[in-house]
Design an enzyme around this catalytic site. Sequence first.
Site, PDB file in Angstrom:
ATOM      1  N   ARG A  15      -3.942  15.629 -25.666  1.00  8.47           N
ATOM      2  CA  ARG A  15      -4.599  16.875 -26.109  1.00  8.47           C
ATOM      3  C   ARG A  15      -3.708  18.091 -25.777  1.00  8.47           C
ATOM      4  O   ARG A  15      -3.011  18.609 -26.637  1.00  8.47           O
ATOM      5  CB  ARG A  15      -5.983  16.998 -25.439  1.00  8.47           C
ATOM      6  N   ASP A  16      -3.675  18.523 -24.534  1.00  6.50           N
ATOM      7  CA  ASP A  16      -2.875  19.705 -24.171  1.00  6.50           C
ATOM      8  C   ASP A  16      -1.400  19.452 -24.495  1.00  6.50           C
ATOM      9  O   ASP A  16      -0.681  20.338 -24.967  1.00  6.50           O
ATOM     10  CB  ASP A  16      -3.031  19.982 -22.671  1.00  6.50           C
ATOM     11  N   HIS A 207      -4.825  22.230 -12.615  1.00 12.83           N
ATOM     12  CA  HIS A 207      -4.133  22.055 -13.910  1.00 12.83           C
ATOM     13  C   HIS A 207      -3.000  23.085 -13.974  1.00 12.83           C
ATOM     14  O   HIS A 207      -3.253  24.284 -14.044  1.00 12.83           O
ATOM     15  CB  HIS A 207      -5.177  22.284 -15.005  1.00 12.83           C
ATOM     16  N   HIS A 209       0.940  24.452 -15.412  1.00 11.85           N
ATOM     17  CA  HIS A 209       2.031  24.445 -16.401  1.00 11.85           C
ATOM     18  C   HIS A 209       3.307  24.879 -15.684  1.00 11.85           C
ATOM     19  O   HIS A 209       3.259  25.491 -14.610  1.00 11.85           O
ATOM     20  CB  HIS A 209       1.693  25.378 -17.569  1.00 11.85           C
ATOM     21  N   CYS A 240      -0.322  26.078 -24.715  1.00 12.63           N
ATOM     22  CA  CYS A 240      -1.479  26.536 -25.478  1.00 12.63           C
ATOM     23  C   CYS A 240      -1.000  27.429 -26.614  1.00 12.63           C
ATOM     24  O   CYS A 240      -0.247  28.372 -26.398  1.00 12.63           O
ATOM     25  CB  CYS A 240      -2.418  27.312 -24.552  1.00 12.63           C
ATOM     26  N   ASN A 249       2.928  21.252 -19.510  1.00 13.02           N
ATOM     27  CA  ASN A 249       2.164  20.939 -18.291  1.00 13.02           C
ATOM     28  C   ASN A 249       3.084  20.343 -17.225  1.00 13.02           C
ATOM     29  O   ASN A 249       4.187  19.894 -17.525  1.00 13.02           O
ATOM     30  CB  ASN A 249       1.102  19.878 -18.607  1.00 13.02           C
TER      31      ASN A 249
END
Length: 301
Positions: A15-16, A207, A209, A240, A249
Amino acid sequence: MNLPEKVEIIEVGPRDGIQNEANFIPTEKKIELINALNKTGIKRMEATSFVHPKYVPQMRDAKEVLDGIEQNPSIQYMALIPNEKGYERALESGIKALSLVVGASDSFNLKNVKMTREQSMESFEAVIEKAKANDILIRYNIATSFWCPFDGIVDSKLVLSMVERMEQLGVDEIVLCDTIGRANPKQVLNLFKEAVSLKSEAMITAHFHDTYGMAMSNVMAALQAGVTRFDASIGGLGGCPFAPGAAGNAATEDIIFMMHEMGIDTGIDMDQLLACIEIVKPFTNRNLTGHLHKVKTSKSY
Ligand code: COA
Ligand code: ZN
């Protein structure tokens, strides 16, 4: 140094990791990737998102991906949703865990989902109630928990008040996200210490990055604050579409290598994980920022 015996890694690569890739990755490759991730020992992953295909075309095949994967009953597959419509689509797909997202920063949230923070949080209250009635697990992401790409530093008190509000709604997991990869380890230690001290029933997850090269340092800082759950993306893929300049990430393989070297169990098999990177690498149009898949010496882990 205080270190846990075990940590949990939540894979967000499907996903990300790939949502911001310019070229559409064929649905069958996404399915192949998730099926390969099934073999790594990863127990939870964000598999896709039910967002508007006009804004994030890469995720337009969310339902096809979920229908196509071999769902392992001991693995939890999650889909990100931005709003109520996303919930309805997710419900139809039969998925049993959802990842809600709201930005702490209004400017970011308006760009990301076209609602203010308050509008998002209010509309998600109804979603959470419905989801719980359907036995769906709720993970709630606070995007821009540290920095906003438009407004700069984010007030930690605001983030903590959001954590408390989410906790009162009975969510299962709260994720503090450094969406633009701009946080420093001191900021991370302080915010996570406070979040953990709220003794929330919900799991608290970090989470990160790696825009400024601080993702691994921030993982260490969160670990010191008592966090034992980390989102990560294979190869360091990610970013994003609504956070200009944000890099990928924290790379799953790098976190796992560091944890294993420090004697911390992740339950994940490195060889199987590195094989997953090879599946998506040919379809990405950038250099992957993760380190471990580039290390050439044999069996360096
Ligand atoms: N999935 C698919 N379609 C959606 C949708 C969703 N989650 N939410 C709304 N829509 C549709 C509506 O049904 C409506 O369709 P119609 O024109 O055929 O009637 C149309 O989109 C407009 O609805 P609206 O509620 O006004 O949406 P919007 O244009 O304000 O967009 C989002 C809001 C959230 C859908 C959009 O900003 C988005 O998808 N953002 C992506 C966020 C993201 O993925 N960020 C990265 C991860 S954090
Ligand atoms: Zn992210």
